[in-house]
Design a protein around this motif. Structure first.
Motif, PDB file in Angstrom:
ATOM      1  N   SER A  18       0.828  -1.209   0.000  1.00 44.12           N
ATOM      2  CA  SER A  18       0.000   0.000   0.000  1.00 44.12           C
ATOM      3  C   SER A  18       0.859   1.254   0.000  1.00 44.12           C
ATOM      4  CB  SER A  18      -0.920   0.005   1.235  1.00 44.12           C
ATOM      5  OG  SER A  18      -1.831  -1.077   1.188  1.00 44.12           O
ATOM      6  N   VAL A  22       1.067   4.304  -2.690  1.00 38.04           N
ATOM      7  CA  VAL A  22       0.875   5.706  -2.291  1.00 38.04           C
ATOM      8  C   VAL A  22       2.042   6.556  -2.770  1.00 38.04           C
ATOM      9  CG1 VAL A  22       0.842   7.279  -0.314  1.00 38.04           C
ATOM     10  CG2 VAL A  22      -0.609   5.249  -0.308  1.00 38.04           C
ATOM     11  N   GLN A  83       8.444   4.930  10.716  1.00 37.26           N
ATOM     12  CA  GLN A  83       6.984   4.830  10.768  1.00 37.26           C
ATOM     13  C   GLN A  83       6.633   3.600  11.594  1.00 37.26           C
ATOM     14  OE1 GLN A  83       4.758   2.782   8.382  1.00 37.26           O
ATOM     15  NE2 GLN A  83       6.445   1.463   7.726  1.00 37.26           N
ATOM     16  N   LYS A 106       1.823   4.930  12.118  1.00 43.27           N
ATOM     17  CA  LYS A 106       1.232   4.244  10.974  1.00 43.27           C
ATOM     18  C   LYS A 106      -0.225   4.639  10.749  1.00 43.27           C
ATOM     19  CE  LYS A 106       4.230   0.179  10.877  1.00 43.27           C
ATOM     20  NZ  LYS A 106       4.299  -1.296  10.941  1.00 43.27           N
ATOM     21  N   THR A 107      -0.806   5.340  11.695  1.00 46.57           N
ATOM     22  CA  THR A 107      -2.167   5.839  11.526  1.00 46.57           C
ATOM     23  C   THR A 107      -2.195   7.104  10.664  1.00 46.57           C
ATOM     24  OG1 THR A 107      -1.911   7.030  13.629  1.00 46.57           O
ATOM     25  CG2 THR A 107      -3.027   4.895  13.702  1.00 46.57           C
ATOM     26  N   THR A 108      -1.020   7.587  10.275  1.00 52.63           N
ATOM     27  CA  THR A 108      -0.933   8.766   9.409  1.00 52.63           C
ATOM     28  C   THR A 108      -1.641   8.496   8.079  1.00 52.63           C
ATOM     29  OG1 THR A 108       1.196   9.368  10.388  1.00 52.63           O
ATOM     30  CG2 THR A 108       0.668  10.357   8.268  1.00 52.63           C
ATOM     31  N   THR A 109      -2.333   9.481   7.559  1.00 49.65           N
ATOM     32  CA  THR A 109      -3.062   9.331   6.291  1.00 49.65           C
ATOM     33  C   THR A 109      -2.088   9.223   5.123  1.00 49.65           C
ATOM     34  OG1 THR A 109      -3.161  11.719   5.928  1.00 49.65           O
ATOM     35  CG2 THR A 109      -4.952  10.723   7.195  1.00 49.65           C
ATOM     36  N   PRO A 110      -2.533   8.675   3.984  1.00 51.07           N
ATOM     37  CA  PRO A 110      -1.668   8.625   2.801  1.00 51.07           C
ATOM     38  C   PRO A 110      -1.105   9.991   2.426  1.00 51.07           C
ATOM     39  CG  PRO A 110      -3.560   7.214   2.469  1.00 51.07           C
ATOM     40  CD  PRO A 110      -3.810   7.955   3.757  1.00 51.07           C
ATOM     41  N   SER A 111      -1.940  11.018   2.481  1.00 50.96           N
ATOM     42  CA  SER A 111      -1.453  12.360   2.157  1.00 50.96           C
ATOM     43  C   SER A 111      -0.436  12.826   3.185  1.00 50.96           C
ATOM     44  CB  SER A 111      -2.618  13.347   2.089  1.00 50.96           C
ATOM     45  OG  SER A 111      -3.293  13.435   3.333  1.00 50.96           O
ATOM     46  N   GLY A 112      -0.614  12.380   4.439  1.00 50.55           N
ATOM     47  CA  GLY A 112       0.346  12.721   5.486  1.00 50.55           C
ATOM     48  C   GLY A 112       1.699  12.081   5.241  1.00 50.55           C
ATOM     49  N   TYR A 113       1.689  10.839   4.738  1.00 48.71           N
ATOM     50  CA  TYR A 113       2.943  10.162   4.394  1.00 48.71           C
ATOM     51  C   TYR A 113       3.664  10.929   3.286  1.00 48.71           C
ATOM     52  CZ  TYR A 113       2.827   5.715   6.972  1.00 48.71           C
ATOM     53  OH  TYR A 113       2.888   4.747   7.944  1.00 48.71           O
ATOM     54  N   THR A 128       4.642  13.163  13.651  1.00 47.32           N
ATOM     55  CA  THR A 128       3.249  13.201  14.049  1.00 47.32           C
ATOM     56  C   THR A 128       3.134  14.132  15.251  1.00 47.32           C
ATOM     57  OG1 THR A 128       2.937  10.921  13.300  1.00 47.32           O
ATOM     58  CG2 THR A 128       1.328  11.785  14.874  1.00 47.32           C
TER      59      THR A 128
END
Length: 213
Positions: A18, A22, A83, A106-113, A128
């Protein structure tokens, strides 16, 4: 414009795939390799020569903290973004001391990554928000009330900038918060690094904690 090349170390196959999708969905980023553990990290990095490593902490055989330490020893110019699911002070402290330039959950959003990877590629130290607050607390609780003669003497403004850096803020946001130009912020950061003899804000925090500055 050359893409930022990224290598992923993550033992969860679904998350690994995933994250690769991303990263490759953004025109400024490219995932050049993925690995399920940190063994043979030096050979893997040497083969792919990435700009950034996205590193999981909990992996079989060689964990992310040991892999980070090895990579930074042999390739100090490579930036490492941790992460993880871990939120405790011990893991945060160990990751920073190992040389990680950023630490996100790891709860960070895809856009956050994507934002974090781009930020670290520009010399920032993304974290974070909750992690940043814990680092600030670690920093404050570990620094004695009185400076010793051997402590590097940071100016008031340098301390303000360092505080903002530890909070994971970008140069642009720091400049806005402190009403400074970005060039002035960069100048202060350069002075901070010189005085502390480090190359990133996370190294500065690690040194302060280790040496109880």
């Amino acid at each position: 414009m050359a893409k930022l090349e990224i290598v992923i170390f993550e033992d969860n196959r679904h998350l690994r795939e995933s994250l690769e999708m991303v990263i490759n969905s953004d025109p400024e980023l490219a995932c050049v390799a993925t690995f399920s553990n940190g063994s043979d990290a030096i050979e893997k990095i040497k083969k792919h020569d990435p700009d950034i490593v996205l590193m999981d902490i909990e992996m079989p055989r060689v964990d992310g903290i040991d892999a980070t330490r090895l990579i930074k020893k042999h390739f100090p110019e490579i930036q490492i973004l941790i992460q993880t699911v871990f939120y405790d002070d011990d893991h945060i402290f160990k990751a920073i001391c190992a040389g990680a330039a950023g630490y996100i959950l790891k709860t960070t959003t895809p856009s956050g990554y994507i934002e974090a990877l781009k930020d670290i590629g520009k010399g920032g130290s993304p974290m974070t928000p909750g992690i940043a607050r814990r680092i600030v607390d670690l920093f404050r609780n570990s620094v004695p009330q009185k400076e010793t003669a051997a402590s590097p003497m940071l100016s008031f403004r340098e301390k303000e900038v360092l505080h903002e850096l530890v909070n994971g803020k970008s140069y642009k946001i720091i400049a806005a918060d402190l009403n400074l130009s970005i060039d002035t912020v960069k100048s202060h950061i350069k002075n901070i690094y010189a005085k502390l003899q480090v190359n990133s804000n996370t190294e500065a925090v690690a040194k302060a904690l280790r040496e109880n500055l």
